[in-house]
Design an enzyme around this catalytic site. Sequence first.
Site, PDB file in Angstrom:
ATOM      1  N   THR A  44      52.220  84.537  64.109  1.00 39.28           N
ATOM      2  CA  THR A  44      53.503  84.174  63.505  1.00 39.28           C
ATOM      3  C   THR A  44      53.597  82.676  63.250  1.00 39.28           C
ATOM      4  O   THR A  44      54.386  82.241  62.401  1.00 39.28           O
ATOM      5  CB  THR A  44      54.665  84.586  64.428  1.00 39.28           C
ATOM      6  OG1 THR A  44      54.391  84.116  65.760  1.00 39.28           O
ATOM      7  CG2 THR A  44      54.834  86.093  64.457  1.00 39.28           C
ATOM      8  N   SER A  76      30.322  65.852  77.593  1.00 34.49           N
ATOM      9  CA  SER A  76      31.107  66.883  78.269  1.00 34.49           C
ATOM     10  C   SER A  76      30.256  67.582  79.317  1.00 34.49           C
ATOM     11  O   SER A  76      29.027  67.483  79.315  1.00 34.49           O
ATOM     12  CB  SER A  76      31.621  67.922  77.266  1.00 34.49           C
ATOM     13  OG  SER A  76      30.572  68.782  76.871  1.00 34.49           O
ATOM     14  N   GLY A 135      40.656  83.244  74.219  1.00 29.99           N
ATOM     15  CA  GLY A 135      41.981  83.266  73.632  1.00 29.99           C
ATOM     16  C   GLY A 135      43.006  82.494  74.434  1.00 29.99           C
ATOM     17  O   GLY A 135      44.207  82.711  74.301  1.00 29.99           O
ATOM     18  N   LEU A 136      42.535  81.568  75.277  1.00 35.40           N
ATOM     19  CA  LEU A 136      43.427  80.763  76.103  1.00 35.40           C
ATOM     20  C   LEU A 136      43.510  79.326  75.608  1.00 35.40           C
ATOM     21  O   LEU A 136      43.995  78.447  76.299  1.00 35.40           O
ATOM     22  CB  LEU A 136      42.982  80.792  77.570  1.00 35.40           C
ATOM     23  CG  LEU A 136      42.903  82.188  78.187  1.00 35.40           C
ATOM     24  CD1 LEU A 136      42.439  82.096  79.638  1.00 35.40           C
ATOM     25  CD2 LEU A 136      44.249  82.898  78.107  1.00 35.40           C
ATOM     26  N   SER A 137      43.013  79.107  74.398  1.00 36.02           N
ATOM     27  CA  SER A 137      43.132  77.835  73.694  1.00 36.02           C
ATOM     28  C   SER A 137      42.420  76.688  74.400  1.00 36.02           C
ATOM     29  O   SER A 137      42.983  75.621  74.627  1.00 36.02           O
ATOM     30  CB  SER A 137      44.600  77.475  73.454  1.00 36.02           C
ATOM     31  OG  SER A 137      44.685  76.577  72.387  1.00 36.02           O
ATOM     32  N   SER A 138      41.156  76.914  74.705  1.00 32.96           N
ATOM     33  CA  SER A 138      40.337  75.828  75.241  1.00 32.96           C
ATOM     34  C   SER A 138      40.226  74.695  74.235  1.00 32.96           C
ATOM     35  O   SER A 138      40.115  73.521  74.620  1.00 32.96           O
ATOM     36  CB  SER A 138      38.943  76.357  75.597  1.00 32.96           C
ATOM     37  OG  SER A 138      38.309  76.948  74.468  1.00 32.96           O
ATOM     38  N   ASP A 183      49.392  76.380  69.689  1.00 31.71           N
ATOM     39  CA  ASP A 183      48.551  76.053  70.830  1.00 31.71           C
ATOM     40  C   ASP A 183      48.771  74.617  71.292  1.00 31.71           C
ATOM     41  O   ASP A 183      48.925  74.346  72.486  1.00 31.71           O
ATOM     42  CB  ASP A 183      47.076  76.264  70.486  1.00 31.71           C
ATOM     43  CG  ASP A 183      46.758  77.717  70.178  1.00 31.71           C
ATOM     44  OD1 ASP A 183      47.616  78.581  70.426  1.00 31.71           O
ATOM     45  OD2 ASP A 183      45.650  77.976  69.677  1.00 31.71           O
TER      46      ASP A 183
END
Length: 393
Positions: A44, A76, A135-138, A183
Amino acid sequence: MTNTSNTTSDAVTAASAAFEAEFGRAADGVWSAPGRVNLIGEHTDYNEGFVLPFAIDRRTWAALGLRQDARARVTSTFSPEHVEIELRDVSPESLDSWSAYPLGIAWALGENGVDLDSKPGFDVHIHSDVPVGAGLSSSAAIECAVAVALDDSWQLGLDRPTLAKVGQLAENKAVGAPTGIMDQSASLLGRRDSAVFLDCRTLRSDVIDLGFAAADLQIVVIDTKVSHSHATGGYAARRASCEAGAAALGVESLRDVAVDDLDRARGLMDDETFRRVRHVVTENARVLATVRALRESGPLAIGELLDESHVSMRDDFEISVPELDLAVVTAREAGAIGARMTGGGFGGAAIALTPSHLVGAVTARVTDAFAAAGFTAPEVFVVTPSDGAKREL
């Protein structure tokens, strides 16, 4: 139960030590930003609609130090790659792989009016415990940690909504993923025990008390280990369908379409486009209903809305996969009051709103169901609504 403060302290220490090992000097500071779970409101955001995410207690830490020259260097813990580039050369065309996330922020700040030629270069080391591809927006966690680090270090004084726009621009153009602003907004605006109710058209946000602790509920995340990428075709195709549906209806975006308009919409487009439109329109309505239920009745009243959201994503938007469907059905059978896939789809994670005393049962049942189906074993864990991006050191 993990002690979050101890975990954070250990991560700050680890990020600082890794920065010193990589660059031979102490960092100027360490900043962090969380991943997010979207409670409801999927696909959305780029349709200028409503979303209800919350920041989670899985974070990315950015140890950063300014340089005497105009060079940027990034390293990293999750990649052996060391990337070096002059700030003036940073552009979507010059960036690739994971370094596009942190370096894309520098570019996007330049696009937002920051004079990069007047700013010193920087070294940054990224350390994260946000699962990648779940899907946890790393990705937004990296972007937002670096955004607040550069905002502080370069003394820019930008507000959080502006930094969210910067993060979205980096994701859209530097990374090439056509995502909305949800996000980054969740990562920057999140608060403990709360969700961020975001109007993606006006960018107005309200903090909504979730009441999970008082109701003795937990959010169980079921990472299916089915990897996804927003920069691949499925996500872009869904966005294109939404734009086509809005054009057929003569509106700026699907935000302007009400549930009562769907009967008219059916006759103006092919079946696939209609179903894409129907998902977004009904999902916006479900977000508003969820916020109303949380305010008036509490979290025990939102289970059916979570279930309906998953069915809509499975059948109308067609972004689920068998592993996600199995996770949702099994969690509900094991006692979760509602469950749905979360994130962009085509893999990633499902969430289950679960009474605390049933978390073990949900975990065991889902794990057994995946084994019986011959699927890769999922990672199942609890997340807690947490604070947004901040300076740690």
